[in-house]
Motif scaffolding. Structure first.
Motif, PDB file in Angstrom:
ATOM      1  N   GLN A 299      36.543  71.511  66.362  1.00  0.00           N
ATOM      2  CA  GLN A 299      35.827  70.801  67.709  1.00  0.00           C
ATOM      3  C   GLN A 299      36.962  69.699  67.862  1.00  0.00           C
ATOM      4  O   GLN A 299      37.342  69.481  68.993  1.00  0.00           O
ATOM      5  CB  GLN A 299      34.584  70.442  67.499  1.00  0.00           C
ATOM      6  CG  GLN A 299      34.018  69.883  68.766  1.00  0.00           C
ATOM      7  CD  GLN A 299      32.364  69.274  68.653  1.00  0.00           C
ATOM      8  OE1 GLN A 299      32.231  68.483  67.609  1.00  0.00           O
ATOM      9  NE2 GLN A 299      31.844  69.900  69.597  1.00  0.00           N
ATOM     10  N   GLU A 300      37.119  68.630  67.034  1.00  0.00           N
ATOM     11  CA  GLU A 300      38.087  67.567  67.024  1.00  0.00           C
ATOM     12  C   GLU A 300      39.411  67.976  67.369  1.00  0.00           C
ATOM     13  O   GLU A 300      39.922  67.194  68.111  1.00  0.00           O
ATOM     14  CB  GLU A 300      37.916  66.491  65.880  1.00  0.00           C
ATOM     15  CG  GLU A 300      38.612  65.286  66.139  1.00  0.00           C
ATOM     16  CD  GLU A 300      38.186  64.404  67.161  1.00  0.00           C
ATOM     17  OE1 GLU A 300      38.967  63.573  67.868  1.00  0.00           O
ATOM     18  OE2 GLU A 300      37.026  64.428  67.851  1.00  0.00           O
ATOM     19  N   ALA A 301      40.036  68.817  66.886  1.00  0.00           N
ATOM     20  CA  ALA A 301      41.097  69.247  67.058  1.00  0.00           C
ATOM     21  C   ALA A 301      41.417  69.904  68.493  1.00  0.00           C
ATOM     22  O   ALA A 301      42.286  69.586  69.101  1.00  0.00           O
ATOM     23  CB  ALA A 301      41.827  70.188  65.796  1.00  0.00           C
ATOM     24  N   THR A 314      47.658  76.950  71.449  1.00  0.00           N
ATOM     25  CA  THR A 314      46.945  76.164  69.992  1.00  0.00           C
ATOM     26  C   THR A 314      46.567  77.419  69.651  1.00  0.00           C
ATOM     27  O   THR A 314      46.209  78.516  69.836  1.00  0.00           O
ATOM     28  CB  THR A 314      45.687  75.493  70.746  1.00  0.00           C
ATOM     29  OG1 THR A 314      46.318  74.335  71.512  1.00  0.00           O
ATOM     30  CG2 THR A 314      45.210  74.766  69.491  1.00  0.00           C
ATOM     31  N   SER A 315      46.416  77.300  68.278  1.00  0.00           N
ATOM     32  CA  SER A 315      46.274  78.441  67.141  1.00  0.00           C
ATOM     33  C   SER A 315      45.205  77.705  66.176  1.00  0.00           C
ATOM     34  O   SER A 315      45.174  76.505  65.591  1.00  0.00           O
ATOM     35  CB  SER A 315      47.152  78.778  66.285  1.00  0.00           C
ATOM     36  OG  SER A 315      47.814  78.080  65.593  1.00  0.00           O
ATOM     37  N   VAL A 316      44.139  78.543  65.816  1.00  0.00           N
ATOM     38  CA  VAL A 316      43.010  78.024  65.184  1.00  0.00           C
ATOM     39  C   VAL A 316      42.807  79.177  64.058  1.00  0.00           C
ATOM     40  O   VAL A 316      42.511  80.442  64.490  1.00  0.00           O
ATOM     41  CB  VAL A 316      41.591  77.739  65.853  1.00  0.00           C
ATOM     42  CG1 VAL A 316      40.583  77.620  64.873  1.00  0.00           C
ATOM     43  CG2 VAL A 316      41.859  76.753  66.999  1.00  0.00           C
ATOM     44  N   ARG A 317      42.838  78.633  62.737  1.00  0.00           N
ATOM     45  CA  ARG A 317      42.737  79.596  61.723  1.00  0.00           C
ATOM     46  C   ARG A 317      41.779  79.274  60.838  1.00  0.00           C
ATOM     47  O   ARG A 317      41.979  78.013  60.077  1.00  0.00           O
ATOM     48  CB  ARG A 317      44.244  79.842  60.849  1.00  0.00           C
ATOM     49  CG  ARG A 317      45.212  80.505  61.731  1.00  0.00           C
ATOM     50  CD  ARG A 317      46.420  80.965  60.996  1.00  0.00           C
ATOM     51  NE  ARG A 317      47.140  79.875  60.323  1.00  0.00           N
ATOM     52  CZ  ARG A 317      48.245  79.181  61.256  1.00  0.00           C
ATOM     53  NH1 ARG A 317      48.439  79.578  62.216  1.00  0.00           N
ATOM     54  NH2 ARG A 317      48.763  78.260  60.723  1.00  0.00           N
ATOM     55  N   VAL A 329      44.665  73.867  62.501  1.00  0.00           N
ATOM     56  CA  VAL A 329      44.773  73.952  64.029  1.00  0.00           C
ATOM     57  C   VAL A 329      45.998  73.419  64.343  1.00  0.00           C
ATOM     58  O   VAL A 329      46.381  72.178  63.939  1.00  0.00           O
ATOM     59  CB  VAL A 329      43.745  73.314  64.689  1.00  0.00           C
ATOM     60  CG1 VAL A 329      43.895  73.176  66.168  1.00  0.00           C
ATOM     61  CG2 VAL A 329      42.214  73.708  64.276  1.00  0.00           C
ATOM     62  N   ASP A 330      46.950  74.305  65.016  1.00  0.00           N
ATOM     63  CA  ASP A 330      48.180  73.667  65.492  1.00  0.00           C
ATOM     64  C   ASP A 330      48.368  73.914  66.908  1.00  0.00           C
ATOM     65  O   ASP A 330      47.842  74.668  67.638  1.00  0.00           O
ATOM     66  CB  ASP A 330      49.171  74.855  64.840  1.00  0.00           C
ATOM     67  CG  ASP A 330      49.572  74.915  63.433  1.00  0.00           C
ATOM     68  OD1 ASP A 330      50.164  73.840  62.999  1.00  0.00           O
ATOM     69  OD2 ASP A 330      48.744  75.594  62.538  1.00  0.00           O
ATOM     70  N   GLY A 371      55.239  69.836  67.469  1.00  0.00           N
ATOM     71  CA  GLY A 371      53.780  69.894  67.770  1.00  0.00           C
ATOM     72  C   GLY A 371      52.960  69.171  66.690  1.00  0.00           C
ATOM     73  O   GLY A 371      53.332  68.354  66.345  1.00  0.00           O
ATOM     74  N   PHE A 372      51.879  69.533  66.971  1.00  0.00           N
ATOM     75  CA  PHE A 372      50.661  68.642  66.022  1.00  0.00           C
ATOM     76  C   PHE A 372      49.833  69.645  65.419  1.00  0.00           C
ATOM     77  O   PHE A 372      49.457  70.817  65.720  1.00  0.00           O
ATOM     78  CB  PHE A 372      49.939  67.925  66.976  1.00  0.00           C
ATOM     79  CG  PHE A 372      49.035  66.769  66.307  1.00  0.00           C
ATOM     80  CD1 PHE A 372      49.840  65.667  66.394  1.00  0.00           C
ATOM     81  CD2 PHE A 372      47.801  66.986  65.823  1.00  0.00           C
ATOM     82  CE1 PHE A 372      49.110  64.440  65.584  1.00  0.00           C
ATOM     83  CE2 PHE A 372      47.151  65.889  65.153  1.00  0.00           C
ATOM     84  CZ  PHE A 372      47.699  64.878  65.227  1.00  0.00           C
TER      85      PHE A 372
END
Length: 384
Positions: A299-301, A314-317, A329-330, A371-372
């Motif tokens: 959630q924060e990312a 953005t990718s979430v794994r 999270v990238d 990126g972050f």
């Protein structure tokens, strides 16, 4: 244990005077038993005297004041000291004389004010008593009177030590309570940040976008509908947070878990952020707080991605293991930052604290390609 607790609770609810009365009776009654005659404290060697009506008064004066030893310790000590002096001067030497030691000990423990003055006055009062006992007695050595005084001082010292120990323990409990209160405040601040920031950021994104949609009423209506839906979600999450703080506030609903990750991702997509979501494995049946912390990390990312890289892929794994949950999270590229929502950097710091409390690892920073990335390893079954 429960039976003992049920029996002891009514007793502890009684007034302290009533609870100390059995101690007074414990000294008063045996003093009249022949087997205990002339076995009491004897200072000065005054010849023994048979019991008479005055002996009853002297015994009562040395025992019954113990009932007020915690409420009025100075009065208790004064009355028993008078009874003890008469007891020694007349030669009764009753077992009730032991009440003096109990009164001195209680004064050392429970006396709140003028402790030094009280000790000085009773020390000075002992001097004329010792002189009279020395003259009317059988000529006991002065060392006996000094030894008795030192014994009384030792009892007072034990009481003072017990008092200081109680004060130190009370201060320790106060510090623990203050630390727990500070921890609760910090936890509530983190919860408010996590709950509010995500939804408010999404609302800001949609509101900013709505400025450019006045020429497209259909898309404008859709954007405003999303803002409305986000506001409802924020209200729902705030209500859930209130239930954490006050369980009687509403229903028994508890904090979100990883089952809401898909919904979280969809909500972020609705705010205009392209998100690729991958979830491996299934949440453990008993994961402690791990699933909740993993949810907060994602959630924060995503909130930060909306704020600082709006519109950037953005990718979430998320991978569920038997011993841990890993989250990454990238966000690619700098993206397009939106209007500031007044964040103060509390989010990532709070996440690091959450993860480390459970014994996990947390990292967040820029990647080499610009990126972050936010990455966390959360042990399963950690403490709540």
């Amino acid at each position: 244990m429960n039976v003992l607790r049920r029996v002891s609770e009514p007793w502890h609810r009684l007034d302290v005077v009533i609870r100390d009365l059995p101690l007074a009776l414990f000294l008063f009654v045996p003093s009249f038993m022949p087997m205990f005659f002339n076995y009491g404290t004897q200072v000065g060697g005054v010849p023994d005297r048979p019991f008479d009506a005055l002996a009853v008064v002297v015994i009562a004066l040395q025992s019954f004041p113990l009932a007020i030893r915690r409420r009025w310790p100075t009065v208790c000590l004064a009355l028993i000291a008078v009874g003890f002096a008469v007891d020694q001067l007349l030669g009764y030497h009753t077992v009730a004389g032991t009440g003096l030691a109990m009164a001195v000990l209680s004064a050392g423990v429970h006396l709140e004010r003028r402790r030094r003055l009280t000790a000085l006055l009773f020390s000075l009062a002992y001097v004329p008593l010792a002189v009279v006992l020395y003259r009317i007695g059988t000529g006991e050595p002065v060392s006996e009177f000094v030894l008795f005084y030192l014994a009384v001082v030792l009892v007072w010292g034990i009481g003072s030590w017990l008092r200081s120990t109680r004060i130190a323990e009370a201060e320790r409990r106060h510090r623990v309570a203050q630390d727990a209160l500070a921890a609760d405040r910090a936890r509530i601040a983190r919860e408010l940040h996590d709950v509010v920031t995500h939804h408010v950021t999404a609302m800001v994104v949609q509101t900013e976008a709505a400025r450019y949609l006045t020429a497209a009423p259909d898309r404008l209506d859709q954007a405003l509908a999303t803002v409305t839906d986000t506001g409802r979600r924020a209200t729902s999450d705030l209500r859930r947070l209130l239930e954490l703080i006050d369980p009687d506030h509403g229903s028994q609903t508890r904090t979100p878990h990883t089952g809401g990750l898909s919904e979280l991702v969809e909500h972020t997509r609705g705010a205009g952020q392209p998100v690729e979501f991958t979830e491996e494995g299934a949440p453990a049946e008993s994961s402690g707080s791990a699933d909740f912390v993993a949810f907060r990390v994602v959630q924060e990312a995503l909130t930060n991605a909306l704020k600082y890289a709006h519109g950037t892929p953005t990718s979430v794994r998320v991978r569920h293991g038997k011993k841990e949950i890993t989250v990454r999270v990238d966000t690619d590229g700098p993206g397009r930052p939106i209007a500031s929502t007044g964040g103060g950097g509390r989010g990532l710091t709070g996440l690091r604290e959450r993860v480390e409390v459970l014994g996990g690892d947390f990292s967040a920073g820029e990647r080499s390609d610009g990126g972050f990335a936010v990455e966390a390893r959360v042990p399963v079954g950690g403490r709540s």
